[in-house]
Enzyme design. Structure first.
Site, mmCIF file in Angstrom:
data_model
loop_
_atom_site.group_PDB
_atom_site.id
_atom_site.type_symbol
_atom_site.label_atom_id
_atom_site.label_comp_id
_atom_site.label_asym_id
_atom_site.label_seq_id
_atom_site.Cartn_x
_atom_site.Cartn_y
_atom_site.Cartn_z
ATOM 1 N N ARG A 139 0.808 -1.231 0.000
ATOM 2 C CA ARG A 139 0.000 0.000 0.000
ATOM 3 C C ARG A 139 0.833 1.269 0.000
ATOM 4 N NH1 ARG A 139 -2.890 -2.955 3.843
ATOM 5 N NH2 ARG A 139 -4.662 -4.045 2.913
ATOM 6 N N LYS A 146 2.242 12.020 -10.059
ATOM 7 C CA LYS A 146 1.371 11.183 -10.890
ATOM 8 C C LYS A 146 2.156 9.960 -11.345
ATOM 9 C CE LYS A 146 -1.768 14.531 -13.057
ATOM 10 N NZ LYS A 146 -2.207 15.075 -14.361
ATOM 11 N N GLU A 169 8.548 21.258 -23.376
ATOM 12 C CA GLU A 169 7.835 21.343 -22.088
ATOM 13 C C GLU A 169 8.408 22.473 -21.230
ATOM 14 O OE1 GLU A 169 5.150 19.647 -21.271
ATOM 15 O OE2 GLU A 169 5.152 17.729 -22.335
ATOM 16 N N LYS A 203 6.327 23.961 -11.691
ATOM 17 C CA LYS A 203 5.474 22.783 -11.495
ATOM 18 C C LYS A 203 5.217 22.580 -10.006
ATOM 19 C CE LYS A 203 4.179 18.226 -12.824
ATOM 20 N NZ LYS A 203 4.302 17.072 -13.682
ATOM 21 N N GLU A 242 -5.300 17.947 -9.275
ATOM 22 C CA GLU A 242 -5.803 18.529 -10.524
ATOM 23 C C GLU A 242 -7.296 18.828 -10.473
ATOM 24 O OE1 GLU A 242 -3.874 17.121 -14.061
ATOM 25 O OE2 GLU A 242 -5.432 17.923 -15.345
ATOM 26 N N ARG A 285 -3.909 23.075 -11.781
ATOM 27 C CA ARG A 285 -2.958 22.138 -12.367
ATOM 28 C C ARG A 285 -3.248 21.878 -13.839
ATOM 29 N NH1 ARG A 285 -0.271 16.765 -9.487
ATOM 30 N NH2 ARG A 285 0.996 16.169 -11.271
ATOM 31 N N ASN A 302 -1.447 21.562 -18.903
ATOM 32 C CA ASN A 302 -1.819 20.874 -20.141
ATOM 33 C C ASN A 302 -1.863 21.799 -21.349
ATOM 34 O OD1 ASN A 302 -2.167 18.222 -19.083
ATOM 35 N ND2 ASN A 302 -4.007 18.949 -18.072
ATOM 36 N N HIS A 348 -1.599 20.435 -24.816
ATOM 37 C CA HIS A 348 -1.676 18.979 -24.720
ATOM 38 C C HIS A 348 -2.943 18.389 -25.340
ATOM 39 C CE1 HIS A 348 1.893 19.261 -22.316
ATOM 40 N NE2 HIS A 348 1.912 17.960 -22.094
ATOM 41 N N HIS A 370 -2.223 15.728 -27.890
ATOM 42 C CA HIS A 370 -2.680 14.336 -27.750
ATOM 43 C C HIS A 370 -3.490 13.907 -28.967
ATOM 44 C CE1 HIS A 370 -2.260 14.435 -23.098
ATOM 45 N NE2 HIS A 370 -1.169 13.961 -23.672
ATOM 46 N N HIS A 410 6.042 13.128 -28.143
ATOM 47 C CA HIS A 410 5.126 13.889 -27.290
ATOM 48 C C HIS A 410 5.488 15.381 -27.239
ATOM 49 C CE1 HIS A 410 2.483 14.909 -23.987
ATOM 50 N NE2 HIS A 410 3.522 15.421 -23.337
HETATM 51 P P1 NAD Z 1 11.214 7.613 -22.059
HETATM 52 O O1 NAD Z 1 11.226 7.255 -20.638
HETATM 53 O O2 NAD Z 1 10.679 6.624 -23.016
HETATM 54 O O3 NAD Z 1 12.691 8.025 -22.522
HETATM 55 C C1 NAD Z 1 12.924 8.350 -23.863
HETATM 56 C C2 NAD Z 1 14.056 7.504 -24.451
HETATM 57 O O4 NAD Z 1 15.308 8.013 -23.984
HETATM 58 C C3 NAD Z 1 14.025 6.047 -24.041
HETATM 59 O O5 NAD Z 1 14.386 5.264 -25.144
HETATM 60 C C4 NAD Z 1 15.093 5.956 -22.966
HETATM 61 O O6 NAD Z 1 15.682 4.678 -22.885
HETATM 62 C C5 NAD Z 1 16.093 6.960 -23.436
HETATM 63 N N1 NAD Z 1 16.923 7.583 -22.416
HETATM 64 C C6 NAD Z 1 16.522 8.019 -21.205
HETATM 65 N N2 NAD Z 1 17.499 8.664 -20.591
HETATM 66 C C7 NAD Z 1 18.573 8.607 -21.407
HETATM 67 C C8 NAD Z 1 19.896 9.117 -21.316
HETATM 68 N N3 NAD Z 1 20.299 9.859 -20.277
HETATM 69 N N4 NAD Z 1 20.745 8.866 -22.344
HETATM 70 C C9 NAD Z 1 20.312 8.165 -23.429
HETATM 71 N N5 NAD Z 1 19.078 7.686 -23.573
HETATM 72 C C10 NAD Z 1 18.212 7.914 -22.569
HETATM 73 O O7 NAD Z 1 10.378 8.956 -22.319
HETATM 74 P P2 NAD Z 1 10.244 10.348 -21.567
HETATM 75 O O8 NAD Z 1 10.060 11.332 -22.650
HETATM 76 O O9 NAD Z 1 11.305 10.565 -20.565
HETATM 77 O O10 NAD Z 1 8.885 10.176 -20.753
HETATM 78 C C11 NAD Z 1 7.671 9.933 -21.411
HETATM 79 C C12 NAD Z 1 6.711 9.277 -20.443
HETATM 80 O O11 NAD Z 1 6.495 10.165 -19.343
HETATM 81 C C13 NAD Z 1 5.347 8.967 -21.021
HETATM 82 O O12 NAD Z 1 4.982 7.665 -20.676
HETATM 83 C C14 NAD Z 1 4.424 9.974 -20.339
HETATM 84 O O13 NAD Z 1 3.122 9.479 -20.177
HETATM 85 C C15 NAD Z 1 5.107 10.175 -19.033
HETATM 86 N N6 NAD Z 1 4.804 11.449 -18.381
HETATM 87 C C16 NAD Z 1 4.373 11.416 -17.100
HETATM 88 C C17 NAD Z 1 4.103 12.594 -16.429
HETATM 89 C C18 NAD Z 1 3.700 12.556 -14.996
HETATM 90 O O14 NAD Z 1 3.298 13.581 -14.445
HETATM 91 N N7 NAD Z 1 3.810 11.425 -14.342
HETATM 92 C C19 NAD Z 1 4.266 13.819 -17.068
HETATM 93 C C20 NAD Z 1 4.713 13.820 -18.380
HETATM 94 C C21 NAD Z 1 4.976 12.621 -19.029
HETATM 95 MG MG MG Z 2 3.591 16.651 -21.516
#
Ligand code: NAD
Ligand code: MG
Length: 369
Positions: A125, A147, A189, A231, A241, A245, A249, A252, A256, A274
């Site tokens: 939990r 999140k 972003e 943020k 949210e 918050r 977006n 977005h 999306h 994205h």
């Molecule tokens: P990701 O985690 O897929 O990373 C992008 C790519 O870069 C991957 O192939 C990864 O292996 C590679 N990588 C990561 N760090 C590296 C480094 N230092 N050197 C070389 N390669 C590296 O994508 P992302 O853009 O980091 O995150 C996208 C995800 O985040 C989505 O699933 C999205 O839904 C989520 N997200 C969540 C929130 C939240 O509030 N929780 C907000 C925005 C996005």
């Molecule tokens: Mg985003």
């Protein structure tokens, strides 16, 4: 600008610190300082792990030789953000014999962070999660705010929990191995925060483009810290949210819709990622704001020029049907009672939520591209 680590405090009911600086993944005392118990599960992906996991493990063990450290690795990419890998991480915690004081360390981008955070939210939990973001996007966005989620066939992020991290440790030196396209996606972003509530930051981003695109540590640390401050302020006031918050977006809902219409980027194709989709989405939001008389067209042009200068796309990719995009926008989670609810702006730094946007105006902006 100094290279000393910066910290940003996130307030609210579950306060924590964000540490930002080059080399932090090798600072054992900092990493170990966030760990209460003896059990640690390192979650990472098969791109990031070969680059950084051994360093983190060694630094941790030097500071805390008593730690029992397990690991769970996923294939890199969004396709791994699944209940299957959630189950894998949970199994790894069970194998480790992790107790209530265990800590899940999320080493990677947002995919690893969301998955590991959700596993931490559910094991017994809820145990601690420390985010070690390695993409710019995860440093300025996903690692902050609590999140967590995984995707299912019916949609992205449909299963998840609010579970704030115990700490965030962002090593800016890790960005040196990040592909340039991923860096630019993160910068979209970053630019978003300027658009929402900080015109001075927007100007700073105009001036510091070359340093940021070249991966300059001091400039990146400044951009990350400022983004996290924004943020942090917003999520501390509105953690679940219910209001403000939603401003995060900006761009977005349009973005999306583009991502969905493209079928969420199968690897190796030319789809927008994205951050790129959000860049286009912010321009569309700015154009719609101008069409509705909320802001001048010059503000939209200024945003388009800045995004272009960062090598980001500013128009809807060819071949996407405006009507189909509008249909995707109607399904957005922000909508209430079937009315389009969008984040628009009154100019750079002045975003606001508009509850009932005229669909004809949206369609006109989508048609103009
Ligand atoms: P990701 O985690 O897929 O990373 C992008 C790519 O870069 C991957 O192939 C990864 O292996 C590679 N990588 C990561 N760090 C590296 C480094 N230092 N050197 C070389 N390669 C590296 O994508 P992302 O853009 O980091 O995150 C996208 C995800 O985040 C989505 O699933 C999205 O839904 C989520 N997200 C969540 C929130 C939240 O509030 N929780 C907000 C925005 C996005
Ligand atoms: Mg985003």
């Amino acid at each position: 600008m100094s290279h000393a680590p910066r910290t940003v405090a996130v307030g609210g009911d579950c306060p924590y610190l964000i540490h930002i600086g080059p080399g932090l993944l090798g600072v054992g005392d900092l990493l170990a300082g966030a760990i209460r118990g003896r059990h640690v599960l390192l979650v990472s992906d098969d791109t990031v792990a070969p680059l950084y996991l051994a360093r983190v493990r060694a630094a941790l063990l030097q500071a805390r030789p008593d730690l029992a450290i397990g690991q769970y690795l996923i294939p890199a990419g969004e396709a791994s953000k699944t209940l299957h890998h959630f189950g894998g991480a949970i199994d790894a915690l069970a194998t480790l014999g992790a107790t209530r004081d265990a800590c899940v360390l999320a080493l990677g981008g947002g995919v690893v962070g969301d998955l590991a955070g959700f596993a931490a939210a559910c094991w017994m939990r809820g145990v601690d999660c420390v985010q070690l973001p390695t993409t710019l996007l995860s440093m300025v966005d996903s690692s902050v705010g609590g999140k967590t989620a995984v995707d299912i066939a019916q949609g992205k992020n449909l299963v998840g929990a609010f579970h704030p991290p115990r700490a965030v440790i962002a090593d800016t030196a890790a960005l040196r191995t990040l592909p340039a396209r991923e860096l630019r996606a993160g910068l979209a972003e970053v630019i978003k925060y300027g658009c929402i509530r900080d015109p001075l930051f927007f100007q700073w981003l105009q001036a510091e483009r070359d340093a940021l695109l070249a991966g300059d540590d001091a400039a990146l640390a400044q951009a990350i810290a400022r983004s996290c401050e924004h943020k942090a302020e917003i999520v501390a006031r509105d953690p679940l949210e219910k209001g403000e918050r939603a401003l995060l977006n900006l761009g977005h809902t349009f973005g999306h819709a583009i991502e969905t219409a493209q079928g969420y980027g199968a690897p190796g194709n030319d789809n927008l990622n994205h951050g790129e989709a959000v860049a286009v989405g912010m321009v569309l939001a700015a154009r719609l704001s101008a069409a509705l008389g909320m802001a001048g067209a010059d503000a939209a042009d200024g945003l388009r020029d800045l995004l272009r200068a960062y090598g980001l796309p500013v128009a809807i990719p060819a071949g996407l049907d405006p009507g189909a995009l509008l249909a995707h926008m109607r399904l957005d989670k922000k909508n209430i009672a079937g009315r389009l609810r969008l984040v628009l702006w009154r100019g750079i730094g002045r975003a606001e939520v508009v509850p009932d946007v005229d669909e004809a105006a949206v369609l006109a902006v989508l048609r103009a591209g």
